[in-house]
Motif scaffolding. Structure first.
Motif, short mmCIF file in Angstrom:
data_model
loop_
_atom_site.label_atom_id
_atom_site.label_comp_id
_atom_site.label_asym_id
_atom_site.label_seq_id
_atom_site.Cartn_x
_atom_site.Cartn_y
_atom_site.Cartn_z
N THR A 741 0.86 -1.19 0.00
CA THR A 741 0.00 0.00 0.00
C THR A 741 0.90 1.23 0.00
OG1 THR A 741 -0.19 0.56 2.36
CG2 THR A 741 -1.54 -1.28 1.57
N ASP A 742 0.30 2.39 -0.17
CA ASP A 742 1.06 3.64 -0.15
C ASP A 742 1.42 4.07 1.27
OD1 ASP A 742 1.02 3.88 -2.90
OD2 ASP A 742 -0.85 5.05 -2.91
N TYR A 743 1.04 3.26 2.27
CA TYR A 743 1.24 3.65 3.67
C TYR A 743 2.05 2.62 4.44
CZ TYR A 743 -2.88 5.87 1.75
OH TYR A 743 -3.75 6.52 0.91
N GLY A 744 2.40 1.52 3.79
CA GLY A 744 3.14 0.44 4.43
C GLY A 744 2.64 -0.89 3.93
N VAL A 745 3.28 -1.96 4.38
CA VAL A 745 2.90 -3.31 3.98
C VAL A 745 1.80 -3.81 4.92
CG1 VAL A 745 3.70 -5.70 3.73
CG2 VAL A 745 5.18 -3.79 3.02
N ARG A 746 0.69 -4.25 4.34
CA ARG A 746 -0.45 -4.71 5.15
C ARG A 746 -0.15 -6.07 5.77
NH1 ARG A 746 -2.86 -4.67 -0.16
NH2 ARG A 746 -4.22 -2.93 0.37
N SER A 747 -0.89 -6.40 6.83
CA SER A 747 -0.57 -7.60 7.61
C SER A 747 -0.93 -8.91 6.92
CB SER A 747 -1.23 -7.53 9.00
OG SER A 747 -2.52 -7.00 8.93
N ILE A 748 -2.03 -8.96 6.17
CA ILE A 748 -2.28 -10.12 5.32
C ILE A 748 -2.78 -9.64 3.96
CG2 ILE A 748 -2.76 -11.76 7.18
CD1 ILE A 748 -5.73 -11.59 6.44
N SER A 749 -2.64 -10.51 3.00
CA SER A 749 -2.95 -10.16 1.61
C SER A 749 -4.44 -9.93 1.39
CB SER A 749 -2.47 -11.28 0.69
OG SER A 749 -2.96 -11.12 -0.62
N LYS A 750 -4.74 -9.05 0.45
CA LYS A 750 -6.13 -8.83 0.05
C LYS A 750 -6.75 -10.09 -0.52
CE LYS A 750 -7.07 -5.08 -2.30
NZ LYS A 750 -6.93 -4.01 -3.32
N THR A 751 -5.91 -11.03 -0.99
CA THR A 751 -6.43 -12.27 -1.57
C THR A 751 -6.75 -13.33 -0.53
OG1 THR A 751 -4.18 -13.13 -1.83
CG2 THR A 751 -5.10 -11.87 -3.68
N SER A 752 -6.39 -13.09 0.73
CA SER A 752 -6.67 -14.07 1.79
C SER A 752 -8.17 -14.16 2.05
CB SER A 752 -5.94 -13.68 3.08
OG SER A 752 -6.41 -14.44 4.17
N SER A 753 -8.65 -15.37 2.31
CA SER A 753 -10.07 -15.56 2.61
C SER A 753 -10.47 -14.91 3.93
CB SER A 753 -10.40 -17.06 2.66
OG SER A 753 -9.67 -17.69 3.70
N LEU A 754 -9.49 -14.60 4.79
CA LEU A 754 -9.80 -13.98 6.08
C LEU A 754 -9.39 -12.51 6.13
CD1 LEU A 754 -8.92 -16.82 8.63
CD2 LEU A 754 -11.13 -16.16 7.71
N TYR A 755 -9.07 -11.94 4.97
CA TYR A 755 -8.72 -10.53 4.92
C TYR A 755 -9.86 -9.67 5.45
CZ TYR A 755 -7.58 -5.93 2.92
OH TYR A 755 -7.33 -4.59 2.74
N MET A 756 -9.58 -8.91 6.51
CA MET A 756 -10.53 -7.99 7.15
C MET A 756 -11.81 -8.69 7.62
SD MET A 756 -8.91 -5.25 7.44
CE MET A 756 -10.19 -4.15 8.04
N LYS A 757 -11.72 -9.98 7.92
CA LYS A 757 -12.87 -10.71 8.46
C LYS A 757 -12.84 -10.66 9.98
CE LYS A 757 -14.87 -12.44 4.73
NZ LYS A 757 -14.69 -13.87 4.37
N ARG A 758 -14.02 -10.45 10.58
CA ARG A 758 -14.15 -10.50 12.04
C ARG A 758 -13.90 -11.93 12.50
NH1 ARG A 758 -16.84 -5.80 13.85
NH2 ARG A 758 -17.10 -6.74 15.90
N ASN A 759 -13.25 -12.08 13.64
CA ASN A 759 -13.00 -13.42 14.15
C ASN A 759 -14.16 -13.93 15.00
OD1 ASN A 759 -11.03 -15.53 14.02
ND2 ASN A 759 -10.74 -15.29 16.22
N THR A 760 -14.82 -13.03 15.69
CA THR A 760 -16.04 -13.36 16.44
C THR A 760 -16.99 -12.19 16.26
OG1 THR A 760 -15.49 -12.29 18.54
CG2 THR A 760 -14.61 -14.52 18.20
#
Length: 860
Positions: A741-760
């Protein structure tokens, strides 16, 4: 915490009060009492056989002895033999090794020079000594927001201050903090000095410089600031108060008392302004309730008199004195603490003058200049970094140093499920211990965190190596006989009051990344490169020599308790393999919390990040052994383990996906899991809750979630500079559809099935997309390393390095000026906006090392 009055002045050569008691407590194991689980089994009947009378009498005598022993020792004996109790006993038994803090370099002048400090990071301004039951001081004030009055004291986000934090601090005797609370702005300056006649630890002063930020003052109330400066004795010693109101420079005494450590002491007020003062005295040992105590007193007195002021009254034997100071803004107020006042011939007036007024102004200016010069000298900020960024860098280390705290208490160690103490507690207590440590966030996390501390010390160690070793030594002294360190330190009532109950208990099966080896590697590198003076080199060598046995125990704890089924594999223990309430069971022990791991935890997991941490630790232990010229089996074992874990082919066999060039965890996994609403009957009501469903049988395989964990072999410099895998790694990092990203490297890839998914239902994504500065620093460090190494990808690595460094610095600095804070994490989508806790001057302060391009060596 209680203690009687101590009247004799303490000699400077003696340990501070409470330290002797603490050392006594840490000498050996204490019995684990009162633990139970269900009922004891009944013993069956003793059957008599046809034997001779002599034999029978002999057996009867032996039986009587046995019964006597059983009756008198059953409870103790059964517990001693119980394996659960034996484990618990070991969990709260210190490692039998010389203490780090008993090293000569941490005694004498060093110990005394650090005695007083701003060691209460959870309050906006708090001062205490490095002793278990200290004299403490602090500041409260009344803030006005939307026409309502609020008492400020504890750092909390709900106060909605525009900004607060130490803009400069040297970690020892000087600090300058800015606080902006809506219409009120002020600087709090701290200065400590040792002069002839001072008691142990010297004297200190606080300057409060108040300004009104409103463009126009509408009424007198808006222009009046109500401050509350307090002093309290945790030992319970009675304090005196000056009952005469402050009306002239001849009546500056506010409070006074006497302690065993500093002798007689006095607190004085000095100001050229017209002030209105009131006071209250309280008797309580519960210092974590001071805010409520003052607020309740103000409210009660206001209901009776209609005035917002303290009642000018004290309780019998008060050990807390609160002084209300009301002043028209702008105003400048000096408060001076002088010790050793009961020593004949002590020059009290002279010392008060040196800590107030013009002389204090001069000393503060001198100290400020010293900090600025040291900052430029040590960090050597690169020319392309602008002046705005340099100010942010100085605030980063200033607030990190100003956030160092001293804590004393006992960690709570969780009992196994089904066990309780006889009093109902579900924990046993660690031995009483002190911890001197930096903290990640003064508002959200004002306590010690093991894996954060390694990143903190990478910065502090460059500023003041001896101060850093003092902090690391305190952490290493917390190692138990099994080599375990509680990963989160919640010591004392004040710390406990800030932590939700579910996070208090510590589990001796659970670890945390051994990031302290990052700092130790820096120290070793400094010795190799001749960075340190000869005295510093000797002190570091002595430190590492004593630390070796503790580090060895810590390493062996990881090597035995966190090892996997196959040789050279490791996994983080502590994941919940029975939960149906989490989309992907969290791995809190890794420090990466909800970062996606294998969907179904079991003992066949291989965690890539832990393998890499173990390589760092083994490599560092081998280097320490070489420095100390150790030629024993242990040193050879570390050398062999370092070679084994850096075996590139073996790493690829276990963790590499050949097609993508990405590294992954390995475990029992399926991507087909989801959270579905289910209706659950609770008593007479039906409630809906999210429950995990697994739609296919999991298989043993690589866990296909690209992110920070995937980059650990790259971050640790394990990948050879000429390997085509390095090229694939660089492509993954720089790909905007995956991590960049233009602000740094994100923690997991946008292609991950759990990208920005709530855990509970209640857990928003944490390490599932946002940008974290500690991991970006490690990525940046690796890019810098590969840009210096000969190989076909050197230029690519250098280009990515420059762009990522620029993106990170620019975004952190911009957020600081827009919001007034450094943040816990940064949004990968919403223009890099700061998220999470604020101020977060823990590992986010690594932006300073990015500015100065200071990175650890990845050479082996």
């Amino acid at each position: 915490m209680s203690g009687g009055s101590r009247r004799a002045a303490r000699s400077r050569g003696r340990p501070s009060p409470g330290e002797a008691d603490a050392a006594e407590s840490a000498r050996g194991p204490r019995p684990v009492e009162g633990i139970r689980k269900g009922r004891s089994r009944d013993h069956g009947p003793i059957q008599l056989r046809d034997v001779s009378l002599k034999t029978l009498l002999g057996l009867g005598f032996l039986a009587s002895l046995f019964l006597f022993f059983l009756v008198n020792n059953y409870q103790w004996g059964s517990r001693r033999e119980d394996p659960v109790v034996r484990k618990l006993r070991r969990a709260v038994t210190p490692l039998p090794a010389p203490r780090m803090m008993d090293l000569p370099q941490f005694q004498g002048e060093h110990q005394e020079s650090l005695y007083w400090g701003t060691y209460r990071p959870h309050v906006y301004l708090g001062i205490r000594a490095r002793t278990p039951r200290s004299l403490i001081a602090g500041l409260m004030w009344i803030g006005i927001k939307d026409g309502q009055f609020f008492l400020r004291h504890i750092c909390q986000d709900s106060d909605d201050l525009s900004t607060y934090g130490w803009r400069d601090h040297n970690g020892r005797d000087y600090g300058r903090q800015e606080i902006v609370d809506h219409g009120l702005s002020f600087m709090t300056s701290f200065l400590k000095e040792k002069r002839e006649g001072s008691g142990y630890g010297g004297d200190w002063a606080v300057r409060l410089d108040l300004q009104n930020t409103k463009s126009k003052v509408h009424d007198a109330e808006d222009s009046t600031a109500h401050l509350f400066f307090y002093v309290a004795d945790e030992e319970g010693n009675s304090l005196g108060v000056q009952r005469q109101k402050f009306e002239s420079r001849d009546s500056t005494l506010l409070a006074f008392g006497e302690r065993n450590d500093v002798g007689g002491w006095e607190l004085h007020l000095d100001s050229q302004e017209k002030l209105d003062t009131h006071f209250s005295g309280f008797r309580t040992l519960h210092m974590h309730n001071l805010s409520e105590l003052v607020q309740g007193t103000l409210a009660f007195h206001a209901r009776r008199t209609g005035q917002l002021q303290l009642p000018d009254a004290i309780e019998d034997s008060s050990n807390i004195i609160v002084i209300q100071i009301s002043a028209t803004v702008p105003a400048k107020i000096d408060i001076a603490f002088v010790s050793g006042t009961n020593v004949e011939g002590s020059s009290i007036d002279e010392r008060i003058n040196s800590l107030t007024g013009v002389m204090l102004s001069t000393r503060l200016e001198e100290k400020q200049g010293e900090v600025e010069d040291k900052y430029v000298s040590i960090f050597n900020i690169k020319d392309e970094v602008d002046s705005e960024s340099m100010i942010v860098g100085r605030a980063a280390i200033g607030n990190l140093l100003g956030g160092i705290g001293y804590f004393y208490g006992q960690s709570r160690i969780a009992l196994p499920k089904g066990f309780t103490q006889e009093n109902g507690d579900k924990f046993i207590s660690y031995w009483p211990a002190a911890l001197f440590t930096a903290v990640p966030s003064r508002s959200f996390f004002p306590r010690g965190f093991l894996w954060d501390e390694g990143f903190h010390q990478m910065i502090i160690g460059r500023w003041d190596a001896k101060l850093s070793m003092d902090i690391i030594g305190h952490w290493l002294d917390l190692i138990n006989i099994d080599g375990w360190i509680p990963r989160e330190q919640i010591l004392g009532a004040e710390s406990l009051s800030k932590v939700p109950e579910e996070f208090v208990l510590q589990y001796p099966t659970n670890g945390n990344p051994p990031t302290l080896f990052l700092v130790l590697r820096d120290l070793l590198s400094g010795i190799r490169t001749g960075k340190f003076l000869s005295q510093e080199t000797n002190e570091i060598t002595d430190f590492l020599s004593r630390a070796y046995i503790r580090l060895n125990a810590w390493f062996q704890w990881f090597n035995t308790t966190q090892s996997g089924k196959d040789v050279g594999t490791f996994y983080w223990h502590g994941r919940d393999n029975t939960t149906t309430k989490e989309l992907n069971p969290k791995t809190l022990t890794s420090g990466l919390d909800d970062y996606p791991r294998a969907s179904h935890p079991n003992d066949e997991e291989r965690h890539l990040d832990l393998r890499c941490w173990m390589l760092l630790a083994a490599d560092c232990m081998h280097s320490i052994a070489e420095l100390l010229k150790m030629e024993n089996a242990s040193a050879q074992d570390y050398h062999q383990m370092s070679k084994q874990l850096s075996d590139f082919e073996k790493l690829n066999q276990m963790h590499l996906d050949d097609a993508s060039g990405a590294y992954f965890d390995f475990g029992y996994h399926t991507e087909k899991v989801r959270m579905r609403w289910h209706e659950v009957k609770v008593l007479d009501t039906v409630q809906r809750e999210l429950v995990r469903e697994t739609l296919e049988e999991p298989q043993l395989k690589l866990v296909p979630h690209l992110g920070y964990v995937s980059l650990f072999p790259f971050m640790m410099g394990i990948i050879p500079s000429e390997s085509p895998i390095l090229e694939k790694q660089l492509r993954l990092i720089s790909n905007r559809s995956t991590l960049w990203t233009d602000y740094g490297v994100r923690s997991i890839s946008k292609t991950s099935s759990l990208y920005m998914k709530r855990n509970t239902q209640h857990d928003p994504p944490y390490w599932r997309g946002p940008i974290w500065i500690n991991m970006n620093y490690m990525i940046l460090s690796a890019l810098h390393h590969y840009s210096q190494e000969d190989g076909p990808y050197r230029t690519t690595a250098g280009t990515l390095y420059q762009e990522l460094r620029s993106n990170l610095i620019r975004n952190i600095v911009r957020n600081y000026y827009e919001t007034g804070f450094l943040w816990e994490q940064y949004d990968q989508k919403n223009k890099g906006k700061g998220k999470g806790a604020r101020p977060f001057t823990g590992w986010t302060a690594l932006v300073l090392l990015m500015m100065t391009e200071a990175y650890p060596s990845l050479e082996r």
